[in-house]
Design an enzyme around this catalytic site. Sequence first.
Site, mmCIF file in Angstrom:
data_model
loop_
_atom_site.group_PDB
_atom_site.id
_atom_site.type_symbol
_atom_site.label_atom_id
_atom_site.label_comp_id
_atom_site.label_asym_id
_atom_site.label_seq_id
_atom_site.Cartn_x
_atom_site.Cartn_y
_atom_site.Cartn_z
ATOM 1 N N ASN A 8 0.869 -1.179 0.000
ATOM 2 C CA ASN A 8 0.000 0.000 0.000
ATOM 3 C C ASN A 8 0.908 1.231 0.000
ATOM 4 O O ASN A 8 1.545 1.531 1.004
ATOM 5 C CB ASN A 8 -0.869 -0.048 1.271
ATOM 6 N N LYS A 10 0.012 4.257 -0.190
ATOM 7 C CA LYS A 10 -0.627 5.422 0.448
ATOM 8 C C LYS A 10 -0.447 6.657 -0.444
ATOM 9 O O LYS A 10 -0.469 6.532 -1.664
ATOM 10 C CB LYS A 10 -0.082 5.615 1.863
ATOM 11 N N HIS A 92 -9.374 1.043 5.120
ATOM 12 C CA HIS A 92 -8.096 1.218 5.821
ATOM 13 C C HIS A 92 -8.306 2.185 6.988
ATOM 14 O O HIS A 92 -9.105 3.122 6.885
ATOM 15 C CB HIS A 92 -7.039 1.767 4.853
ATOM 16 N N GLU A 94 -6.677 4.567 8.028
ATOM 17 C CA GLU A 94 -6.453 5.983 7.692
ATOM 18 C C GLU A 94 -7.683 6.585 7.011
ATOM 19 O O GLU A 94 -7.989 7.758 7.208
ATOM 20 C CB GLU A 94 -5.179 6.115 6.835
ATOM 21 N N GLU A 163 -5.008 -5.044 10.729
ATOM 22 C CA GLU A 163 -3.981 -4.024 10.907
ATOM 23 C C GLU A 163 -4.233 -3.263 12.203
ATOM 24 O O GLU A 163 -5.063 -2.342 12.236
ATOM 25 C CB GLU A 163 -4.008 -3.031 9.744
ATOM 26 N N GLY A 169 2.957 2.043 10.682
ATOM 27 C CA GLY A 169 3.960 3.090 10.520
ATOM 28 C C GLY A 169 4.731 3.425 11.787
ATOM 29 O O GLY A 169 5.410 4.445 11.856
ATOM 30 N N SER A 208 3.736 -2.403 10.207
ATOM 31 C CA SER A 208 5.179 -2.495 10.443
ATOM 32 C C SER A 208 5.783 -3.840 10.038
ATOM 33 O O SER A 208 6.718 -4.326 10.678
ATOM 34 C CB SER A 208 5.509 -2.157 11.902
HETATM 35 P P1 PGA Z 1 3.163 0.105 7.511
HETATM 36 O O1 PGA Z 1 1.647 0.336 6.999
HETATM 37 O O2 PGA Z 1 3.632 -1.173 6.891
HETATM 38 O O3 PGA Z 1 3.894 1.308 7.029
HETATM 39 O O4 PGA Z 1 3.096 0.008 9.013
HETATM 40 C C1 PGA Z 1 0.750 -0.737 6.859
HETATM 41 C C2 PGA Z 1 -0.553 -0.267 6.292
HETATM 42 O O5 PGA Z 1 -1.068 0.777 6.705
HETATM 43 O O6 PGA Z 1 -1.117 -0.933 5.399
#
Ligand code: PGA
Length: 248
Positions: A8, A10, A92, A94, A163, A169, A208
Amino acid sequence: MRKLAAGNWKMNGSAAALAEVKALIAAHPATSCDMLLCPPATLVARMAEVATGSALSVGGQDCHAQGSGAHTGDISAQMLVDAGASHVILGHSERRADHLETDALVQAKTIAAQAAGLTAIVCVGETEAQRDAGKTLAVIGGQLDGSLPPDMNRPDALVIAYEPVWAIGTGRTPTLDEVAEVHAHIRAAVINRYGAAAQGMRLLYGGSVKASNAAAIFALPNVDGALVGGASLKAADFAPIVAALTQA
Ligand code: PGA
């Protein structure tokens, strides 16, 4: 079942980043797992062009629940298909946080995505406060109840990504036992909802994931791949994660 290594991007990446896609394809000309990148909408068509004939699939990061109309700034599932996408990430954390997406909206988008022929990757996950309060399994159960479509369609057309919001992140991850516990809970929930065929549904872990922790996570029962954010931007970071999944 074919496992899935999904990236992803983003809100990252411009045309220059397509060099990373070429490098990833060169690193994995053929894979025994599915390999997917979900770039920003501006890059879907160009990435799909680069990926033509390769082992890489391309997906979107969101879609609207309707096919077309007066929705400035939105894109539909049909438009993603038209641009060359085969998958879409939905719900997601976010988007749930930044765009106030509810479980009901995620469900509507999931139904629309599947109707357009996309594989929907539906994301669920608890916040740190919810985990600390011992509510993780209840929160995940509620998100699944509200976000998943009434029908699974084909088991491979619906993917769930667990997640934990606090792991995205941050470089922090749940313990392996905690990941296994949530994934077992999700597996039981989807079998309860859709029947035994949901044994073949892919359940991804995200938050992560990197080359150094991927193999241990992929060895867990009911973990059928990963949804990777930061470590999917560079081929040098993502290719070893794909390799770990092919060896899992
Ligand atoms: P990350 O994000 O691997 O940067 O922690 C995962 C995600 O939001 O899909």
